[in-house]
Design an enzyme around this catalytic site. Sequence first.
Site, PDB file in Angstrom:
ATOM      1  N   LYS A  62       0.807  -1.232   0.000  1.00  0.00           N
ATOM      2  CA  LYS A  62       0.000   0.000   0.000  1.00  0.00           C
ATOM      3  C   LYS A  62       0.840   1.281   0.000  1.00  0.00           C
ATOM      4  O   LYS A  62       0.412   2.298  -0.545  1.00  0.00           O
ATOM      5  CB  LYS A  62      -0.961  -0.014   1.193  1.00  0.00           C
ATOM      6  CG  LYS A  62      -2.043  -1.067   0.988  1.00  0.00           C
ATOM      7  CD  LYS A  62      -3.034  -1.158   2.098  1.00  0.00           C
ATOM      8  CE  LYS A  62      -3.997  -2.290   1.775  1.00  0.00           C
ATOM      9  NZ  LYS A  62      -5.004  -2.510   2.801  1.00  0.00           N
ATOM     10  N   ASP A 115     -10.175   1.663   2.835  1.00  0.00           N
ATOM     11  CA  ASP A 115     -10.143   0.814   4.037  1.00  0.00           C
ATOM     12  C   ASP A 115     -10.864   1.472   5.215  1.00  0.00           C
ATOM     13  O   ASP A 115     -11.588   0.807   5.965  1.00  0.00           O
ATOM     14  CB  ASP A 115      -8.693   0.524   4.463  1.00  0.00           C
ATOM     15  CG  ASP A 115      -8.050  -0.549   3.604  1.00  0.00           C
ATOM     16  OD1 ASP A 115      -8.779  -1.313   2.943  1.00  0.00           O
ATOM     17  OD2 ASP A 115      -6.801  -0.610   3.596  1.00  0.00           O
TER      18      ASP A 115
END
Length: 281
Positions: free
Chosen positions: A77, A113
């Site tokens: 990420k 997220d």
Amino acid sequence: MMADKYAEPLNEVDRYAVVGNPIAHSKSPLIHMEFARQTHQNISYERILAPLDGFEATVLELIKQGYKGVNVTVPFKFKAYDLCTTHSPQVQLAGAVNTMIFADFGIVGHNTDGDGLIEDITQNLKTPIRDKRVLLLGAGGAAEGVFQPLLVEHPKLLVVANRTLQKAEKIVSKSSDKAWQGKASTFEDLNNQQFDIVINATSTGLSDTALPIPDSVFAENCLAYDMMYGRETPFMQQARANGARVADGLGMLVEQAAEAFYLWRGVHPETQPVIDMIRAL
Ligand code: NDP
């Protein structure tokens, strides 16, 4: 989550994928293809294993092949953030990207997220975060992505505990709201502290490793939330043994996927039927 008006089917198949390492366990293809079936979108969605030193090359190759976007999972990420040419405001603070859009003008980075976790905890699990004592375990890409959205919910206290303290300190230092800052901690310093919501955002579930956290962190009526899904982790076992209500990360996975699907396709799929479907597998 309600479904929008269904979009017209396209003639061409638009290709998407999730990129990670490891990746074989990922349920993302199943989720996105179910969203596509539900909303009549003509897409394909694959799992792509990128070498640990080959994330950038993998993404550039996918762009060359005409893919429209990817989801990014552990451990890429931060690398995804570096590769993006445009970042959403949430991503600018988090420095971690889980959804990439391959646009004509460059690569756009988002992070869904946080929205996924908040939706699952507050709506699906009906647990308000406001005024609760919250412990976030881990300071990797997933923790970066959820820290600000958790703060926005105005918990009474937000402690980020990590094996590498400096990473927890870095996350906390990026607080967007000086009135609602978190606190960084080591696992050892959690002794004698109690929390109403404990979130495991470490990757220890992938290797069945126990975290060195004291049993006392789980307050009465605590919600213990493991972002891992599909298996009972040592964290879940410890939380259960200490009387906590335990949830895995399946709801978050489906909710964050729904946000990514919306960013790519402009339609909101319904999430609960997909959560139920995967739970029943
Ligand atoms: P990263 O690799 O970026 O971060 C890993 C984190 O785990 C770091 O904080 C690291 O600590 C910690 N860690 C790793 N091994 C150990 C260990 N043996 N003991 C203590 N701490 C350890 O991963 P991500 O943040 O991207 O993902 C974390 C987890 O969350 C994964 O399991 C992933 O599958 C899950 N996830 C689930 C989502 C969902 O939708 N349900 C969404 C996003 C993630 P250190 O900094 O010290 O190395």
